[in-house]
Design a protein around this motif. Structure first.
Motif, PDB file in Angstrom:
ATOM      1  N   ALA A 197      11.444   6.798  -0.170  1.00 46.94           N
ATOM      2  CA  ALA A 197      10.611   7.971  -0.443  1.00 46.94           C
ATOM      3  C   ALA A 197      10.812   9.043   0.623  1.00 46.94           C
ATOM      4  O   ALA A 197      10.845  10.239   0.323  1.00 46.94           O
ATOM      5  CB  ALA A 197       9.146   7.554  -0.522  1.00 46.94           C
ATOM      6  N   GLY A 202       7.283   5.154 -10.541  1.00 48.62           N
ATOM      7  CA  GLY A 202       6.567   6.378 -10.257  1.00 48.62           C
ATOM      8  C   GLY A 202       7.333   7.340  -9.379  1.00 48.62           C
ATOM      9  O   GLY A 202       6.926   8.488  -9.214  1.00 48.62           O
ATOM     10  N   LEU A 203       8.450   6.899  -8.821  1.00 45.75           N
ATOM     11  CA  LEU A 203       9.272   7.773  -7.990  1.00 45.75           C
ATOM     12  C   LEU A 203      10.628   8.034  -8.641  1.00 45.75           C
ATOM     13  O   LEU A 203      11.202   9.104  -8.494  1.00 45.75           O
ATOM     14  CB  LEU A 203       9.462   7.151  -6.605  1.00 45.75           C
ATOM     15  N   TRP A 245       3.967   7.574   0.584  1.00 55.01           N
ATOM     16  CA  TRP A 245       4.321   7.422  -0.828  1.00 55.01           C
ATOM     17  C   TRP A 245       3.791   6.107  -1.352  1.00 55.01           C
ATOM     18  O   TRP A 245       3.911   5.069  -0.701  1.00 55.01           O
ATOM     19  CB  TRP A 245       5.835   7.464  -1.026  1.00 55.01           C
ATOM     20  N   ARG A 258       2.270   7.469  -7.733  1.00 52.19           N
ATOM     21  CA  ARG A 258       1.651   8.661  -7.137  1.00 52.19           C
ATOM     22  C   ARG A 258       0.151   8.736  -7.454  1.00 52.19           C
ATOM     23  O   ARG A 258      -0.311   9.655  -8.130  1.00 52.19           O
ATOM     24  CB  ARG A 258       2.361   9.929  -7.620  1.00 52.19           C
ATOM     25  N   VAL A 306      -4.617   5.270 -10.547  1.00 51.37           N
ATOM     26  CA  VAL A 306      -3.222   5.251 -10.976  1.00 51.37           C
ATOM     27  C   VAL A 306      -3.137   4.773 -12.423  1.00 51.37           C
ATOM     28  O   VAL A 306      -3.982   3.985 -12.870  1.00 51.37           O
ATOM     29  CB  VAL A 306      -2.404   4.316 -10.043  1.00 51.37           C
TER      30      VAL A 306
END
Length: 274
Positions: free
Chosen positions: A165, A186-187, A226, A230, A245
């Motif tokens: 991240a 999510g990244l 991170w 997120r 989340v």
């Protein structure tokens, strides 16, 4: 980074491992490469790293590249710190900066006590941490991770997640292979699958913003910058933090929190239906 009409095979007349691969990637988030065992994922990463050369087509990649191989060779004639400092110097770092970065990553992965140990005497898990550290200390424009999480303990996996991240936030491009389908959930911004020697983009799974969510109340001195999915963060009056989340990312978020350093105390976990 761009691959145009790339083909790769091993040995003249051998079968094509990759055929007519077209791929254009830009910084902005990690890119996942998936596929069955033996499909050519590792070969693709080696082409991007400049370790292998394509028989056909062209590979355009940044000069600053760092690579964690699927199998790290332990029989190297170096102590751990000397090895990391040596690679740092090869990558253009001054001696003092190379040592500073080496010590930073040794400390971060919890292996500072092995700094003077010959690499050949390390356990498989500790050796894997050294393999990851040598790639991260370069702060490269292109970071390539081939099953880099395999063999790491839970805490080290969390550190590697966080390091990825950080590299993304710094403008680097990260391309990775991993068996865990929730890795960097999510990244990740793109997924490509190797199948039959060709590369196909796979749509990212949709996460319904109006669907089920998970709320966690946690206590920590410092939360990781991170976190998977997120999550929304809401400070509470008693000093705790509420994380919110999509439920699809809740398992990955819990794993990251459990591996965090400094430790995070998870006070409660609750599923919420809109």
């Amino acid at each position: 980074m761009r691959l145009t009409g790339v083909g790769k095979r091993y040995g003249r007349g051998g079968p094509w491992v990759l055929r007519e691969v077209e791929l254009t990637l830009r910084p902005g988030g990690p890119v996942r490469i998936e596929g069955a065992n033996g499909s050519g994922k590792s070969t693709l990463l080696k082409l991007l790293a400049g370790i292998e050369r394509a028989e056909r087509g062209t590979v355009e990649a940044p000069a600053g590249r760092a690579y964690v191989p699927e199998r790290f060779p332990p029989a190297l004639p170096f102590d751990v710190r000397d090895y990391l400092c040596h690679l740092g110097r090869i990558r253009g770092l001054a001696a003092g900066e190379a040592r500073r970065r080496a010590d930073h990553w040794l400390e971060r992965f919890g292996i500072a006590g092995y700094a003077g140990t010959p690499i050949g005497r390390l356990s498989k898990g500790t050796c894997q941490k050294v393999a990851v550290a040598q790639a991260l200390l370069a702060e490269a424009e292109l970071l390539l991770l081939d099953e880099a999480w395999t063999g790491l303990d839970q805490a080290a996996r969390g550190e590697l997640d966080g390091a990825v991240a950080e590299r993304v936030a710094a403008g680097a491009l990260v391309v990775f292979v991993d068996h865990d389908p929730t890795r960097l959930a999510g990244l990740t911004t793109a997924v490509h699958r190797v199948d039959g020697g060709t590369l196909h983009e796979v749509p990212l799974p949709a996460v319904d913003g109006d669907g089920p969510r998970t709320a966690l109340v946690v206590e920590a001195e410092v939360l990781p910058e991170w976190l998977p999915g997120r999550p929304g963060r809401k400070p509470l009056a008693d000093g705790a933090t509420r994380l919110d989340v999509p439920a699809a990312h809740s398992d990955a978020l819990l794993r990251r929190l459990l591996a965090a350093h400094p430790p995070v105390h998870i006070r409660s976990v609750r599923e919420e239906t809109p």
